[in-house]
Design an enzyme around this catalytic site. Structure first.
Site, short mmCIF file in Angstrom:
data_model
loop_
_atom_site.label_atom_id
_atom_site.label_comp_id
_atom_site.label_asym_id
_atom_site.label_seq_id
_atom_site.Cartn_x
_atom_site.Cartn_y
_atom_site.Cartn_z
CG ASP A 52 -41.41 -10.06 -1.52
OD1 ASP A 52 -40.22 -10.06 -1.89
OD2 ASP A 52 -41.80 -10.60 -0.47
CE1 TYR A 110 -41.69 -4.42 4.34
CE2 TYR A 110 -40.06 -4.65 6.08
CZ TYR A 110 -40.38 -4.62 4.75
OH TYR A 110 -39.40 -4.79 3.80
#
Length: 258
Positions: A52, A110
């Protein structure tokens, strides 16, 4: 036609995210523009995980097809010379034509970085979330146990999420303290839009003592985004690794800091 794999690193501050957008600059657009110039033909890339706005990557995996003959060094050094300083290719290799960086992936990793100190850091301000209050990592890790396995993560998906299913399989979710840094490492088959940042926002409430570890289970079972905490800021999140059936790539961000 040959299929090439790229391992790339980027700092996401100046981009609207990975995916090409008509209204603003994306990492994908910059990479495709540089690759197309070296190939002297239009190049379109596929990535392992679409990050994002403001999210970074230390080991994003990309693949593209081209019938232009270029040595591997040209795909790396030549393209890097055309890329901005906040996007760089770390490695390149030719792979089987059936390889797809997104659909061949088994899992993705992540890291979310928290700088837990009474005083903010001018150096790390754009690289991690600053939290000046003491965090109880033991309780945060207790809460993480409720996230493991295949579950419905509707409570942690954004209203803009376009996934057909809210189910995701989380293999690892753990907080690790290294000096003043606290690293949240999460490994899963895939993630919903804003899912990791929404998880971090809620886990911070547990770490600060506002909620018990068991509260995370209650939020999960509610399947309601309004029951979870606010979304953690984007600049602390890093895409750090991908595993494939025959190989894997991983570069933990904290190892670059310390």
């Amino acid at each position: 036609m040959k299929n090439y794999l790229l391992q790339i690193e980027y700092f996401g501050k100046n981009y609207c995210g990975w995916q090409r957008q008509s209204h603003s600059l994306s990492v994908q657009e910059e990479l495709e523009k540089a690759l197309s110039k070296i190939a002297n033909q239009n190049i379109e890339v596929t990535c392992a995980g679409r990050t994002d706005t403001g999210v970074h990557a230390t080991s994003q995996i990309v693949n593209f097809y081209s019938n232009a003959y270029r040595p591997l060094s040209a795909w790396q050094r030549g393209v890097n010379a055309l890329l901005p300083q906040d996007i760089k290719i770390l490695a390149v290799q030719q792979v089987d034509n059936n390889f797809n960086s997104r659909f061949t992936a088994i899992n993705r990793t992540y890291n979310y970085i928290i700088y837990n100190s009474a005083t903010s850091s001018p150096i790390f301000a754009e690289h991690c979330l600053w939290e000046n209050r003491e965090l109880d990592i033991d309780k945060m890790n207790q809460a993480c146990e409720y996230l493991l396995g295949e579950q419905d993560f509707s409570s942690f998906r954004s209203s803009q999420c376009q996934s057909n299913t809210p189910f995701r399989n989380i293999q690892k979710a753990e907080f690790i303290k290294q000096g003043s840094f606290i690293v949240f490492e999460v490994v899963g088959n895939a993630f919903l839009h804003h899912m990791i940042r929404n998880l971090v926002g809620s886990l911070l409430k547990v770490g600060l003592g506002f909620e018990s570890p068991e509260w995370i289970k209650v939020v999960l079972e509610a399947k309601d985004r309004t029951q979870a905490a606010e979304t953690a800021k984007a600049h602390g999140l890093y895409f750090v690794g991908v595993e494939y059936p025959e190989f894997s790539f991983k570069r933990q961000i904290i190892k670059l800091f310390c």
